[in-house]
Enzyme design. Structure first.
Site, PDB file in Angstrom:
ATOM      1  N   LYS A   1     -66.640 -63.447 -15.213  1.00 28.24           N
ATOM      2  CA  LYS A   1     -65.777 -63.897 -14.117  1.00 28.24           C
ATOM      3  C   LYS A   1     -64.409 -63.318 -14.335  1.00 28.24           C
ATOM      4  O   LYS A   1     -63.832 -63.436 -15.428  1.00 28.24           O
ATOM      5  CB  LYS A   1     -65.697 -65.441 -14.113  1.00 28.24           C
TER       6      LYS A   1
ATOM      7  N   LYS B   1     -63.496 -58.138 -15.943  1.00 28.92           N
ATOM      8  CA  LYS B   1     -62.413 -57.648 -15.073  1.00 28.92           C
ATOM      9  C   LYS B   1     -62.816 -56.291 -14.533  1.00 28.92           C
ATOM     10  O   LYS B   1     -63.614 -55.584 -15.141  1.00 28.92           O
ATOM     11  CB  LYS B   1     -61.117 -57.489 -15.882  1.00 28.92           C
TER      12      LYS B   1
ATOM     13  N   ASP C   1     -56.968 -59.735  -7.692  1.00 23.62           N
ATOM     14  CA  ASP C   1     -55.900 -59.574  -8.687  1.00 23.62           C
ATOM     15  C   ASP C   1     -54.853 -58.710  -7.975  1.00 23.62           C
ATOM     16  O   ASP C   1     -54.815 -58.694  -6.730  1.00 23.62           O
ATOM     17  CB  ASP C   1     -56.436 -58.908  -9.973  1.00 23.62           C
TER      18      ASP C   1
ATOM     19  N   ASN D   1     -49.232 -62.865  -4.518  1.00 26.83           N
ATOM     20  CA  ASN D   1     -49.960 -64.129  -4.424  1.00 26.83           C
ATOM     21  C   ASN D   1     -49.455 -65.168  -5.436  1.00 26.83           C
ATOM     22  O   ASN D   1     -49.176 -66.317  -5.071  1.00 26.83           O
ATOM     23  CB  ASN D   1     -51.460 -63.852  -4.640  1.00 26.83           C
TER      24      ASN D   1
END
Ligand code: NDP
Ligand code: 2IT
Length: 448
Positions: free
Chosen positions: A90, A126, A166, A240
């Site tokens: 994850k 990732k 991301d 974000n």
């Protein structure tokens, strides 16, 4: 040489020209010394640290796509499936021209410990690409995402590997990626998180990293007798994480006065106008000069080479929320000189090792990203749960779970630091607490 030193040399030797990966491993292994040394022979015999620093699988692929002029473009795609001891891989996808294998490996390595700290069943991974979404049309972004997923789909799945956003990957990109996965696999499943609310996304995921950062910061300050209310906060970034950190800080009665992007930074002594910042960054995808143009109280500073302006502003709390190594020793000195009391990382590894050591030596409360920004991935795991049970929870339900998770993370890292004789060293506490769970699961599952 000690086992930790042996593995540190091994990592440098086996992974040449990956300084960010070396840095991330060094930070973790240094703080694990006390744990490893207590059981050194056993860990060494099981090669536990060599296994921990070696990704289970690394996928490198070509991403060809056609731009609006009909020109074929080629980018590099990456997915590093680092560790699945405690759950499916994850972690986010980063689209930024600086992306290379070493950066994805540092992020994937950190993700193992962060995900462990959430208390939820997620392993570490990732991915990303050196594709730059800036200045691209929606069609170009879609073409890129479709090509990226045309390779990635065979390596991921709701129970295998669940990517998310991301840097450079937000709701738009996740939507295009999800659409292509569904089309190729003919399966509607929670294979990505950060999805739109109409197709399986979770309420509060967009806000989660920034909100979580503030829940943890507040808990940490409270444990040290400090009220976050009325505190002046310096924030970097304008994406974000930064936007929702600023919003939650204001809801808590604090005053964030800065933000930054890749070309400049804002000092707004009256406090950042979040609605305007969202309009400029989320809707227009524009530069912060547009914020300054509409906000008389704001001062705009062009970013000069090597200068990270926001850390020169007087503040009580600093929240780096942009990118790795954006807060160096010089910045740490400026923060200490200006009376800053706490630094909590919204970004991944934004503080250099020298800067972290300086802050800690000068009694600044410091919480690293693995703990402080874990709210994003924790809420991704909550999105996975909702997808599995085919239900959607309310905003309040997700937000209150997030708050509980962040407070629990703080309690655990605080307790681990105390237990191993390093009270107040939240970096060590986080690394140790994150490691112990993963190490136990790895040992229990044998040599795999
Ligand atoms: P976004 O792409 O939304 O925003 C990134 C912000 O940082 C932008 O303002 C961008 O400037 C700036 N920035 C990016 N790269 C650089 C650079 N090399 N130099 C200077 N400024 C830069 O990303 P996020 O907010 O999602 O991510 C920010 C950080 O938080 C990253 O470290 C990420 O890994 C980490 N993180 C993100 C999570 C998430 O859920 N999104 C969860 C946990 C951590 P510009 O506006 O000009 O592009
Ligand atoms: O760094 C991170 O934790 C993220 N980018 C979020 C990962 C996720 O799977 O939500």
């Amino acid at each position: 040489m000690s086992y930790v030193d042996d593995v540190l040399s091994y990592v440098v030797e086996k992974n040449p020209a990956q300084p960010e990966f070396h840095q991330a491993v060094k930070e973790v292994l240094e703080s694990l010394r006390v744990v490893i040394e207590a059981n050194e022979e056993e860990y060494r015999k099981e090669a536990l640290l060599e296994r921990l620093v070696t990704p289970e699988r690394q996928i490198l692929f070509r991403v060809p796509w056609v731009d609006d002029k009909g020109q074929v473009q080629v980018n590099n795609g990456f997915r590093v499936q680092f560790n699945s001891a405690i759950g499916p891989y994850k972690g986010g996808l980063r689209f930024h021209p600086s992306v290379n294998l070493g950066i994805i490996k540092f992020l994937g390595f950190e993700q193992i410990f962060k995900n462990s700290l959430t208390g939820l069943p997620i392993g570490g991974g990732k991915g990303g690409s050196d594709f730059d979404p800036k200045g691209k049309s929606d069609r170009e972004v879609m073409a890129f995402c479709q090509s990226f997923m045309t390779e990635l789909y065979r390596h991921i799945g709701a129970d295998t590997d669940v990517p998310a956003g991301d840097i450079g990957v937000g709701g738009r990109e996740v939507g295009y990626l999800f659409g292509q996965y569904k089309r190729i696999r003919d399966t509607y499943e929670g294979v990505l998180t950060g999805k739109g609310l109409t197709f399986g996304g979770s309420l509060a995921r967009t806000e989660a990293t920034g909100y979580g950062l503030l829940y943890l910061t507040r808990a940490m300050l409270k444990a040290n007798g400090i009220d976050i209310k009325d505190k002046t906060i310096a924030v970097s970034g304008a994406g974000n994480v930064a936007i929702y950190a600023i919003q939650k800080a204001q809801q808590m009665g604090a005053k964030p006065v800065t933000c930054s992007d890749s070309t400049g930074w804002i000092y707004d002594p009256e406090g950042i106008d979040v609605a305007l910042l969202k309009e400029v960054k989320e809707v227009k995808r524009a530069r912060l000069t547009e914020y300054a143009a509409k906000r008389p109280s704001a001062q705009y500073h062009e970013k000069k080479n090597g200068e990270h302006g926001v850390w020169t502003v007087k503040c009580d709390i600093a929240l780096p929320c942009a990118t790795q190594n954006e807060l160096d020793l010089e910045d740490a000195k400026a923060l200490v000189a200006n009376g800053c009391k706490a630094v909590c990382e919204g970004a991944n590894m934004p503080t250099t090792i020298e800067a972290t050591e300086y802050l800690q030596a000068n009694k600044v409360f410091f919480v690293g990203g693995k703990a402080a920004n874990a709210g994003g991935v924790a809420t991704s795991a909550l999105e996975m749960s909702q997808n599995s049970e085919r239900l959607s929870w309310t905003f309040e339900e997700v937000d209150s779970k997030l708050q509980g998770i962040m407070e629990n993370i703080f309690a655990n890292i605080d307790a681990a630091a105390k237990k191993y004789g390093m009270e107040g060293n939240y970096v060590a506490g986080a690394n140790i607490a994150g490691f112990l769970k993963v190490a136990e699961a790895m040992k229990a599952q044998g040599v795999v």
